[in-house]
Design an enzyme around this catalytic site. Structure first.
Site, PDB file in Angstrom:
ATOM      1  N   HIS A  72       0.817  -1.208   0.000  1.00 27.43           N
ATOM      2  CA  HIS A  72       0.000   0.000   0.000  1.00 27.43           C
ATOM      3  C   HIS A  72       0.858   1.269   0.000  1.00 27.43           C
ATOM      4  O   HIS A  72       0.336   2.381   0.102  1.00 27.43           O
ATOM      5  CB  HIS A  72      -0.907  -0.035   1.244  1.00 27.43           C
ATOM      6  N   LYS A  74       3.306   4.485  -0.930  1.00 29.16           N
ATOM      7  CA  LYS A  74       3.297   5.528  -1.962  1.00 29.16           C
ATOM      8  C   LYS A  74       4.550   6.390  -1.790  1.00 29.16           C
ATOM      9  O   LYS A  74       4.671   7.135  -0.811  1.00 29.16           O
ATOM     10  CB  LYS A  74       2.065   6.436  -1.853  1.00 29.16           C
ATOM     11  N   ASP A  80      16.668  11.379  -7.306  1.00 32.64           N
ATOM     12  CA  ASP A  80      18.105  11.529  -7.059  1.00 32.64           C
ATOM     13  C   ASP A  80      18.485  11.289  -5.606  1.00 32.64           C
ATOM     14  O   ASP A  80      19.524  11.786  -5.142  1.00 32.64           O
ATOM     15  CB  ASP A  80      18.589  12.927  -7.488  1.00 32.64           C
ATOM     16  N   HIS A 139      -9.391  10.673   1.746  1.00 34.50           N
ATOM     17  CA  HIS A 139      -8.379   9.635   1.497  1.00 34.50           C
ATOM     18  C   HIS A 139      -7.110   9.846   2.320  1.00 34.50           C
ATOM     19  O   HIS A 139      -6.237   8.987   2.341  1.00 34.50           O
ATOM     20  CB  HIS A 139      -8.041   9.576   0.002  1.00 34.50           C
ATOM     21  N   LYS A 197      -4.428  10.116   5.420  1.00 33.33           N
ATOM     22  CA  LYS A 197      -4.168   9.342   6.633  1.00 33.33           C
ATOM     23  C   LYS A 197      -3.192  10.154   7.497  1.00 33.33           C
ATOM     24  O   LYS A 197      -1.993  10.244   7.215  1.00 33.33           O
ATOM     25  CB  LYS A 197      -3.545   7.990   6.292  1.00 33.33           C
ATOM     26  N   ASP A 199      -0.853  15.248  20.559  1.00 33.24           N
ATOM     27  CA  ASP A 199      -0.671  16.378  21.477  1.00 33.24           C
ATOM     28  C   ASP A 199      -0.197  17.645  20.761  1.00 33.24           C
ATOM     29  O   ASP A 199       0.472  18.491  21.356  1.00 33.24           O
ATOM     30  CB  ASP A 199       0.321  16.016  22.598  1.00 33.24           C
TER      31      ASP A 199
END
Length: 447
Positions: free
Chosen positions: A174, A176, A181, A417, A419, A424
């Site tokens: 999952h 991404k 470089d 979508h 996450k 705190d």
């Protein structure tokens, strides 16, 4: 009769493949490669070198809440790449933005840049003909994570194989990442596709990316290397025949024509202007310099990563961070299906009178109703704990929309979508992991 025999053969092949415990092509010869070792020698490396030295062991970050910025920066970075381009995604759609970005990636390969393209197979199998064309370029290598055996588009055969090989095939990458470089990285929740980059005419995902420079990029590259060299990352050459030179050139011409067709679009004019990358490079858009950690699961999720016994590094560190909250936990998770362990975490926080606020999808906004069904049974228990629970609307300001565009309007449907976890208000996690057992147990994740 012939069609029926072909159907039986396809299903039989799927039945056999479904019983396999290792992906097809696992014994295909491959070369282990790693990230570029001298990023400071590149144009981008030199552009950030002084700021990196000034901030010692800190890394520089910039949050990218706008989807168009996420697309534009990827395209600009690919255009600036000199040595390496490492691309890792759960989904890479060959739509408007997917074709534009792949064209930019291939143009970097034309300049001699080494391109490593690693894509999960769940959304690729049966639809991989165009994307895998990239592997015909001499400077591009593509690998597929945990592929199915059947590569065609015949849905019954794919369904049978998935059903029989559930234990292996439900395990997905999952992650991404977009790394240039070994100097600049983009990580977060966005896949490659129009709906992630605020360009789809019908649907938009609300998401976050993080632009990163400094030491944390090398750690992101180390995570990419671990996946690239994993036995589960299968060279595409083991799964399908390489495109002929004629077919590859026809594909390049299709991408060039697509770029010309879209040249007058606003987001493409922004790419041509070099903005927002130029503003970050020049310091007009400043970076936030901070201490950071990169968390990623083992590619096999059973091997040791940084001393974690079961390879679930991300779950363990997120759990520790949540447990350490004293006053407030803010969470954004589009797919919210907390297990027993996660519910206990939240109950412990509430027992200490810590504030817990969670934003997730509503039934009307979610793109995966089946996941929402899993979430629904937790909604009342969460509220009873005193969790402040919010659900996004599919259309801004309109709570009662059945999905899609409003009749007679040009309003797009919106779904969450991103996450994100904020601890705190002193630490933040942005990555690919949802607050559910699929992310914690079955998917590999990074952030």
């Amino acid at each position: 009769m012939i069609a029926f025999k072909v159907l039986i053969a396809w299903v039989a092949a799927a039945l056999i493949a479904g019983c396999a415990t290792v992906p097809p092509g696992a014994d295909y010869p491959r070369e282990n490669t790693v990230a570029f070792a001298q990023p400071e020698q590149t144009v981008l490396g030199k552009a950030f070198a002084n700021r990196i030295r000034e901030h010692a062991d800190l890394s520089g970050f910039r949050l990218l809440p706008a989807g168009t910025d996420g697309f534009v920066l990827r395209a600009e970075l690919a255009a600036q790449a000199q040595r390496t381009l490492d691309v890792q995604y759960f989904i890479f759609h060959m739509d408007v933005t997917g074709k534009l970005l792949l064209d930019e990636v291939l143009k970097s390969a034309d300049r001699g840049v080494r391109v490593r393209l690693l894509i999960d197979d769940l959304n690729l199998s049966g639809r991989d003909a165009q994307l895998t064309m990239a592997a015909a370029h001499p400077n591009v290598e593509m690998r597929v994570f945990n592929p199915a055996s059947y590569r065609g588009g015949f849905l019954p055969a794919r369904t049978v194989e998935f059903a029989l090989g559930w234990t292996r095939l439900t395990y997905r990458m999952h992650n991404k990442l977009f790394l240039v470089d070994n100097t600049i990285g983009i990580a977060g929740g966005r896949n490659v596709g129009d709906e992630y980059f605020s360009i789809s005419p019908d649907f938009e995902f609300g998401d976050f990316d993080v632009f990163a420079a400094g030491p944390t990029v090398r750690r992101l590259s180390a995570s990419f290397d671990a996946y690239w060299n994993s036995p589960l990352a299968i060279p595409v050459a083991a799964l399908s025949a390489k495109a002929t030179p004629e077919a590859f050139e026809a594909f390049r011409e299709e991408l060039r024509a697509h770029r010309v067709e879209k040249a007058d679009e606003e987001y493409m004019r922004t790419v041509a202007a070099g903005d927002p990358l130029s503003r970050i490079v020049t310091g007009q858009d400043p970076l936030i310099w901070a201490a950071s950690q990169v968390l990623y699961d083992s590619p096999e999720k059973q091997k040791v990563v940084d001393g974690e016994l079961d390879g679930r590094l991300l779950k363990q560190r997120l759990t520790q961070a949540i447990s350490g909250v004293r006053q407030e936990l803010l969470m954004v998770s589009p797919y919210l299906v907390p297990g027993v362990e996660q519910m206990k975490l939240l109950a412990d926080l509430r027992a200490r009178n810590a504030t817990v606020r969670i934003l997730t999808n509503s039934l009307q906004s979610t793109d995966v109703p089946a996941v929402h069904a899993g979430y629904r049974r937790h909604r009342v228990p969460l509220l009873r704990l005193g969790v402040q629970l919010y659900e996004v609307r599919p259309v801004l300001g309109r709570p009662n929309v059945s999905g899609g565009k409003l009749k007679g309007t040009q309003t797009d449907q919106f779904a969450l979508h991103a996450k994100v976890f904020v601890f705190d208000r002193s630490k933040v996690f942005v990555g690919s992991a949802n607050f559910d057992n699929r992310s914690f147990q079955l998917n590999t994740e990074v952030g």
